[in-house]
Scaffold this active site. Structure first.
Site, PDB file in Angstrom:
ATOM      1  N   GLU A  21       0.832  -1.201   0.000  1.00 31.27           N
ATOM      2  CA  GLU A  21       0.000   0.000   0.000  1.00 31.27           C
ATOM      3  C   GLU A  21       0.867   1.251   0.000  1.00 31.27           C
ATOM      4  O   GLU A  21       1.786   1.376   0.798  1.00 31.27           O
ATOM      5  CB  GLU A  21      -0.915   0.013   1.224  1.00 31.27           C
ATOM      6  N   GLU A  34       2.321   0.530   3.970  1.00 30.48           N
ATOM      7  CA  GLU A  34       2.497  -0.757   4.638  1.00 30.48           C
ATOM      8  C   GLU A  34       2.544  -1.881   3.621  1.00 30.48           C
ATOM      9  O   GLU A  34       2.119  -1.722   2.479  1.00 30.48           O
ATOM     10  CB  GLU A  34       1.366  -1.018   5.648  1.00 30.48           C
ATOM     11  N   ASN A  36       1.320  -5.895   3.481  1.00 31.05           N
ATOM     12  CA  ASN A  36       0.572  -6.963   4.142  1.00 31.05           C
ATOM     13  C   ASN A  36       0.890  -8.271   3.436  1.00 31.05           C
ATOM     14  O   ASN A  36       0.731  -8.372   2.216  1.00 31.05           O
ATOM     15  CB  ASN A  36      -0.937  -6.689   4.077  1.00 31.05           C
ATOM     16  N   ARG A  38      -0.648 -10.825   3.196  1.00 31.29           N
ATOM     17  CA  ARG A  38      -1.885 -11.555   2.990  1.00 31.29           C
ATOM     18  C   ARG A  38      -2.698 -10.782   1.953  1.00 31.29           C
ATOM     19  O   ARG A  38      -2.450  -9.619   1.693  1.00 31.29           O
ATOM     20  CB  ARG A  38      -2.685 -11.679   4.281  1.00 31.29           C
ATOM     21  N   VAL A  41      -9.078  -7.243   1.470  1.00 34.24           N
ATOM     22  CA  VAL A  41     -10.384  -7.103   0.833  1.00 34.24           C
ATOM     23  C   VAL A  41     -10.264  -6.352  -0.495  1.00 34.24           C
ATOM     24  O   VAL A  41     -11.044  -6.570  -1.409  1.00 34.24           O
ATOM     25  CB  VAL A  41     -11.394  -6.444   1.793  1.00 34.24           C
ATOM     26  N   ARG A  89     -17.283   1.219  -0.392  1.00 36.22           N
ATOM     27  CA  ARG A  89     -17.657   0.597   0.881  1.00 36.22           C
ATOM     28  C   ARG A  89     -18.950   1.248   1.345  1.00 36.22           C
ATOM     29  O   ARG A  89     -18.977   2.431   1.678  1.00 36.22           O
ATOM     30  CB  ARG A  89     -16.575   0.794   1.933  1.00 36.22           C
TER      31      ARG A  89
END
Length: 192
Positions: A21, A34, A36, A38, A41, A89
């Site tokens: 990100e 950051e 991640n 994994r 979403v 969202r």
């Protein structure tokens, strides 16, 4: 950003799928926010505009495959990008009161169906749904995509216009969502 991500991944010998990100200043300077290790979403945003050998990748399958020790089998140069995707969202929250959660019961929950959109939600479409106060007010994650950012923005506006969410709280006041907020802020997307 892709080149910076690849350089950092190579430096730490990162060899799996993950989410890198970045934030970008108004002058175009990227900063790593950051990493991640994994799938998040937001993975579908990348998957909807990415192609490997003409096919859209399944990033979940790729991460599992690599985690089981299989080789990647393609180079970064094989990854091509086409178009733009936007994530919406959709939440039951009052955007004018600092996104304060709304508590009540949803009586109608309908999203348009288009070949350029998809909706992920835990809310049932066929019966009333009382929003629990124990969790955040997320109702759905909608994705729209198009040939360009402007095309995706126009499709997002159409999608929001065609969305129907109705309900009321314990005092019979109507449901409050962020649908108008999303629509009113699409023009600012990627604008600095």
């Amino acid at each position: 950003i892709v080149q910076y991500s690849l350089k950092l991944a190579n430096h730490v010998k990162y060899d799996n799928v993950g989410t890198w990100e970045w934030i970008v200043t108004r002058t175009g300077q990227p900063y790593l926010l950051e990493v991640n290790t994994r799938i998040q979403v937001e993975n579908d945003i990348s998957a909807r505009i990415s192609y490997i050998g003409g096919e859209q990748p399944n990033l979940i399958r790729e991460q599992i495959r690599l985690g089981l020790g299989e080789r990647l089998g393609y180079k970064q140069s094989a990854v091509k990008f086409k178009g733009a995707a936007i994530e919406l969202r959709i939440v039951a929250a009052d955007t004018r009161r600092g996104f304060a959660p709304w508590i009540g019961t949803i009586s109608e929950f309908k999203f348009p169906r288009h070949p350029w959109s998809v909706v992920y939600s835990h809310v049932p479409f066929d019966r009333p749904y009382p929003i629990p106060s124990d969790f955040d007010p997320n109702l759905a994650l909608a994705l729209v995509w198009g040939d360009s950012v402007d095309d995706a923005k126009n499709k997002a506006i159409q999608f929001l216009d065609e969305t129907v969410i109705a309900g009321s709280d314990s005092t019979n006041n109507p449901i409050i969502t962020n649908l108008d907020y999303l629509k009113n802020n699409l023009a600012r997307l990627l604008a600095f």
